[in-house]
Design a protein around this motif. Structure first.
Motif, PDB file in Angstrom:
ATOM      1  N   ALA A 168     -43.274 -89.906 -57.921  1.00 58.42           N
ATOM      2  CA  ALA A 168     -44.659 -90.356 -57.818  1.00 58.42           C
ATOM      3  C   ALA A 168     -45.141 -90.303 -56.369  1.00 58.42           C
ATOM      4  O   ALA A 168     -46.263 -89.859 -56.099  1.00 58.42           O
ATOM      5  CB  ALA A 168     -44.792 -91.770 -58.375  1.00 58.42           C
ATOM      6  N   ALA A 169     -44.309 -90.740 -55.434  1.00 54.74           N
ATOM      7  CA  ALA A 169     -44.693 -90.745 -54.022  1.00 54.74           C
ATOM      8  C   ALA A 169     -44.957 -89.330 -53.521  1.00 54.74           C
ATOM      9  O   ALA A 169     -45.881 -89.103 -52.731  1.00 54.74           O
ATOM     10  CB  ALA A 169     -43.599 -91.406 -53.177  1.00 54.74           C
ATOM     11  N   GLY A 170     -44.181 -88.376 -53.985  1.00 56.35           N
ATOM     12  CA  GLY A 170     -44.341 -86.993 -53.545  1.00 56.35           C
ATOM     13  C   GLY A 170     -45.413 -86.218 -54.283  1.00 56.35           C
ATOM     14  O   GLY A 170     -45.718 -85.087 -53.940  1.00 56.35           O
ATOM     15  N   GLY A 171     -45.982 -86.813 -55.333  1.00 54.38           N
ATOM     16  CA  GLY A 171     -47.017 -86.122 -56.103  1.00 54.38           C
ATOM     17  C   GLY A 171     -46.474 -84.970 -56.925  1.00 54.38           C
ATOM     18  O   GLY A 171     -47.146 -83.965 -57.119  1.00 54.38           O
ATOM     19  N   LEU A 172     -45.230 -85.124 -57.422  1.00 52.18           N
ATOM     20  CA  LEU A 172     -44.636 -84.065 -58.244  1.00 52.18           C
ATOM     21  C   LEU A 172     -45.254 -84.064 -59.633  1.00 52.18           C
ATOM     22  O   LEU A 172     -45.913 -85.021 -60.044  1.00 52.18           O
ATOM     23  CB  LEU A 172     -43.119 -84.257 -58.317  1.00 52.18           C
ATOM     24  CG  LEU A 172     -42.380 -84.278 -56.977  1.00 52.18           C
ATOM     25  CD1 LEU A 172     -40.875 -84.392 -57.202  1.00 52.18           C
ATOM     26  CD2 LEU A 172     -42.689 -83.057 -56.138  1.00 52.18           C
ATOM     27  N   ALA A 173     -45.009 -83.006 -60.378  1.00 55.88           N
ATOM     28  CA  ALA A 173     -45.642 -82.806 -61.686  1.00 55.88           C
ATOM     29  C   ALA A 173     -45.239 -83.844 -62.717  1.00 55.88           C
ATOM     30  O   ALA A 173     -46.022 -84.178 -63.599  1.00 55.88           O
ATOM     31  CB  ALA A 173     -45.308 -81.413 -62.212  1.00 55.88           C
ATOM     32  N   GLY A 174     -44.035 -84.351 -62.626  1.00 56.00           N
ATOM     33  CA  GLY A 174     -43.574 -85.326 -63.604  1.00 56.00           C
ATOM     34  C   GLY A 174     -42.107 -85.616 -63.427  1.00 56.00           C
ATOM     35  O   GLY A 174     -41.453 -85.111 -62.501  1.00 56.00           O
ATOM     36  N   PHE A 175     -41.592 -86.435 -64.334  1.00 53.77           N
ATOM     37  CA  PHE A 175     -40.204 -86.881 -64.273  1.00 53.77           C
ATOM     38  C   PHE A 175     -39.630 -86.877 -65.677  1.00 53.77           C
ATOM     39  O   PHE A 175     -40.256 -87.377 -66.601  1.00 53.77           O
ATOM     40  CB  PHE A 175     -40.157 -88.305 -63.704  1.00 53.77           C
ATOM     41  CG  PHE A 175     -38.772 -88.872 -63.572  1.00 53.77           C
ATOM     42  CD1 PHE A 175     -38.072 -88.731 -62.387  1.00 53.77           C
ATOM     43  CD2 PHE A 175     -38.169 -89.560 -64.613  1.00 53.77           C
ATOM     44  CE1 PHE A 175     -36.796 -89.260 -62.240  1.00 53.77           C
ATOM     45  CE2 PHE A 175     -36.899 -90.091 -64.481  1.00 53.77           C
ATOM     46  CZ  PHE A 175     -36.209 -89.940 -63.291  1.00 53.77           C
ATOM     47  N   ILE A 176     -38.443 -86.321 -65.805  1.00 54.66           N
ATOM     48  CA  ILE A 176     -37.707 -86.358 -67.067  1.00 54.66           C
ATOM     49  C   ILE A 176     -36.290 -86.776 -66.724  1.00 54.66           C
ATOM     50  O   ILE A 176     -35.732 -86.315 -65.722  1.00 54.66           O
ATOM     51  CB  ILE A 176     -37.694 -84.977 -67.766  1.00 54.66           C
ATOM     52  CG1 ILE A 176     -39.112 -84.561 -68.130  1.00 54.66           C
ATOM     53  CG2 ILE A 176     -36.810 -84.993 -69.003  1.00 54.66           C
ATOM     54  CD1 ILE A 176     -39.204 -83.186 -68.735  1.00 54.66           C
ATOM     55  N   THR A 177     -35.707 -87.611 -67.546  1.00 53.40           N
ATOM     56  CA  THR A 177     -34.330 -88.006 -67.270  1.00 53.40           C
ATOM     57  C   THR A 177     -33.393 -86.832 -67.507  1.00 53.40           C
ATOM     58  O   THR A 177     -33.665 -85.949 -68.332  1.00 53.40           O
ATOM     59  CB  THR A 177     -33.871 -89.182 -68.161  1.00 53.40           C
ATOM     60  OG1 THR A 177     -33.833 -88.747 -69.520  1.00 53.40           O
ATOM     61  CG2 THR A 177     -34.773 -90.400 -68.003  1.00 53.40           C
ATOM     62  N   GLY A 178     -32.299 -86.823 -66.771  1.00 52.59           N
ATOM     63  CA  GLY A 178     -31.293 -85.782 -66.956  1.00 52.59           C
ATOM     64  C   GLY A 178     -30.727 -85.811 -68.361  1.00 52.59           C
ATOM     65  O   GLY A 178     -30.469 -84.769 -68.958  1.00 52.59           O
ATOM     66  N   THR A 179     -30.550 -87.011 -68.895  1.00 53.57           N
ATOM     67  CA  THR A 179     -30.035 -87.138 -70.264  1.00 53.57           C
ATOM     68  C   THR A 179     -30.957 -86.426 -71.235  1.00 53.57           C
ATOM     69  O   THR A 179     -30.508 -85.652 -72.081  1.00 53.57           O
ATOM     70  CB  THR A 179     -29.899 -88.624 -70.648  1.00 53.57           C
ATOM     71  OG1 THR A 179     -29.042 -89.264 -69.697  1.00 53.57           O
ATOM     72  CG2 THR A 179     -29.348 -88.779 -72.043  1.00 53.57           C
ATOM     73  N   ARG A 180     -32.244 -86.649 -71.102  1.00 52.19           N
ATOM     74  CA  ARG A 180     -33.208 -86.002 -72.005  1.00 52.19           C
ATOM     75  C   ARG A 180     -33.246 -84.497 -71.767  1.00 52.19           C
ATOM     76  O   ARG A 180     -33.267 -83.702 -72.711  1.00 52.19           O
ATOM     77  CB  ARG A 180     -34.588 -86.604 -71.804  1.00 52.19           C
ATOM     78  CG  ARG A 180     -35.633 -85.957 -72.676  1.00 52.19           C
ATOM     79  CD  ARG A 180     -36.956 -86.640 -72.553  1.00 52.19           C
ATOM     80  NE  ARG A 180     -37.987 -85.830 -73.152  1.00 52.19           N
ATOM     81  CZ  ARG A 180     -39.270 -85.981 -72.929  1.00 52.19           C
ATOM     82  NH1 ARG A 180     -39.684 -86.941 -72.148  1.00 52.19           N
ATOM     83  NH2 ARG A 180     -40.139 -85.191 -73.497  1.00 52.19           N
ATOM     84  N   TYR A 181     -33.282 -84.075 -70.500  1.00 50.36           N
ATOM     85  CA  TYR A 181     -33.389 -82.646 -70.202  1.00 50.36           C
ATOM     86  C   TYR A 181     -32.156 -81.881 -70.667  1.00 50.36           C
ATOM     87  O   TYR A 181     -32.272 -80.826 -71.286  1.00 50.36           O
ATOM     88  CB  TYR A 181     -33.608 -82.417 -68.702  1.00 50.36           C
ATOM     89  CG  TYR A 181     -33.730 -80.957 -68.351  1.00 50.36           C
ATOM     90  CD1 TYR A 181     -34.891 -80.260 -68.643  1.00 50.36           C
ATOM     91  CD2 TYR A 181     -32.683 -80.267 -67.767  1.00 50.36           C
ATOM     92  CE1 TYR A 181     -35.013 -78.911 -68.342  1.00 50.36           C
ATOM     93  CE2 TYR A 181     -32.789 -78.921 -67.460  1.00 50.36           C
ATOM     94  CZ  TYR A 181     -33.954 -78.245 -67.754  1.00 50.36           C
ATOM     95  OH  TYR A 181     -34.066 -76.907 -67.477  1.00 50.36           O
ATOM     96  N   PHE A 182     -30.979 -82.394 -70.372  1.00 44.94           N
ATOM     97  CA  PHE A 182     -29.754 -81.646 -70.663  1.00 44.94           C
ATOM     98  C   PHE A 182     -29.248 -81.818 -72.099  1.00 44.94           C
ATOM     99  O   PHE A 182     -28.614 -80.920 -72.629  1.00 44.94           O
ATOM    100  CB  PHE A 182     -28.654 -82.024 -69.674  1.00 44.94           C
ATOM    101  CG  PHE A 182     -28.897 -81.480 -68.295  1.00 44.94           C
ATOM    102  CD1 PHE A 182     -28.802 -80.130 -68.031  1.00 44.94           C
ATOM    103  CD2 PHE A 182     -29.235 -82.330 -67.253  1.00 44.94           C
ATOM    104  CE1 PHE A 182     -29.045 -79.618 -66.764  1.00 44.94           C
ATOM    105  CE2 PHE A 182     -29.467 -81.832 -65.977  1.00 44.94           C
ATOM    106  CZ  PHE A 182     -29.372 -80.481 -65.726  1.00 44.94           C
ATOM    107  N   THR A 183     -29.504 -82.962 -72.714  1.00 50.59           N
ATOM    108  CA  THR A 183     -28.954 -83.183 -74.053  1.00 50.59           C
ATOM    109  C   THR A 183     -30.027 -83.335 -75.129  1.00 50.59           C
ATOM    110  O   THR A 183     -29.725 -83.274 -76.312  1.00 50.59           O
ATOM    111  CB  THR A 183     -28.075 -84.443 -74.101  1.00 50.59           C
ATOM    112  OG1 THR A 183     -28.880 -85.602 -73.902  1.00 50.59           O
ATOM    113  CG2 THR A 183     -26.964 -84.384 -73.067  1.00 50.59           C
ATOM    114  N   GLY A 184     -31.269 -83.554 -74.715  1.00 53.24           N
ATOM    115  CA  GLY A 184     -32.334 -83.732 -75.686  1.00 53.24           C
ATOM    116  C   GLY A 184     -32.433 -85.148 -76.222  1.00 53.24           C
ATOM    117  O   GLY A 184     -33.316 -85.452 -77.021  1.00 53.24           O
ATOM    118  N   GLU A 185     -31.547 -86.046 -75.783  1.00 47.45           N
ATOM    119  CA  GLU A 185     -31.569 -87.425 -76.256  1.00 47.45           C
ATOM    120  C   GLU A 185     -32.753 -88.164 -75.659  1.00 47.45           C
ATOM    121  O   GLU A 185     -33.057 -88.032 -74.493  1.00 47.45           O
ATOM    122  CB  GLU A 185     -30.293 -88.164 -75.838  1.00 47.45           C
ATOM    123  CG  GLU A 185     -29.044 -87.702 -76.526  1.00 47.45           C
ATOM    124  CD  GLU A 185     -27.828 -88.470 -76.047  1.00 47.45           C
ATOM    125  OE1 GLU A 185     -27.966 -89.669 -75.696  1.00 47.45           O
ATOM    126  OE2 GLU A 185     -26.756 -87.864 -76.014  1.00 47.45           O
TER     127      GLU A 185
END
Length: 189
Positions: A168-185
């Motif tokens: 958020a501080a850097g103004g990035l596009a968004g955030f996804i947890t590694g668990t969700r990104y790598f495993t879909g959980e």
């Protein structure tokens, strides 16, 4: 009914049904109707980025641009010591990623060594826990400038609330947890 000054004698806004109708119509008019081929192209792009279409479309609609880079945290990769391998399944997904990989590591980790292991374009230490918002913002913006990246085209894959704050501080596009990104959980919030 006695209508006051400024009343246009339209339907009563007290009716829940009328408000629901107005909301649905306004929402439908807000969303563009994309040609089928554009949707197909975006579905393929989402897949090449390792994202489900709903997530990709949401980020794209929010930022107005395509994702060109990912910033992975060492926490998202499941690496907590220099001699640890990547968590299971992480390496294969990184190889298939059709965007630049960048790395931010937690305290005590060798950023350059882990960056080489995942073929990252850049590798750096993340601001320490407890850093002030302004410091995190300045560091993130300096990193983005050094890499020639617009912040809203970089998605952060992390695990901690501190990493979410950095996004958020850097103004990035968004955030996804590694668990969700790598495993879909997905975890219930």
């Amino acid at each position: 009914m006695n209508a006051g000054i400024g009343h246009n004698r339209g339907p009563s806004m007290k009716s829940v049904g009328w408000r629901v109708h107005c909301w649905r119509r306004a929402r439908a008019e807000l969303l563009p109707v994309l040609p089928v081929e554009v949707v197909r192209t975006r579905v393929r792009r989402a897949k090449s980025l390792g994202l489900d279409y709903k997530t990709y479309a949401g980020v794209r609609a929010t930022t107005g641009r395509d994702l060109i880079a990912f910033l992975f945290s060492s926490n998202a990769l499941g690496v907590f010591r220099d001699d640890h391998p990547l968590a299971e399944g992480r390496g294969d997904k990184l190889i298939a990623l059709a965007a630049d990989r960048h790395l931010g590591v937690g305290p005590g980790l060798d950023a350059e060594a882990l960056g080489q292991r995942i073929a990252a374009e850049s590798a750096r230490s993340l601001p320490p826990f407890g850093s002030h918002w302004g410091e995190m913002r300045a560091e993130a913006k300096a990193w983005l400038r050094a890499q020639g990246l617009p912040g809203d085209a970089v998605l952060m894959i992390g695990e901690t609330d501190h990493e979410r704050e950095l996004m958020a501080a850097g103004g990035l596009a968004g955030f996804i947890t590694g668990t969700r990104y790598f495993t879909g959980e997905r975890h219930a919030v």
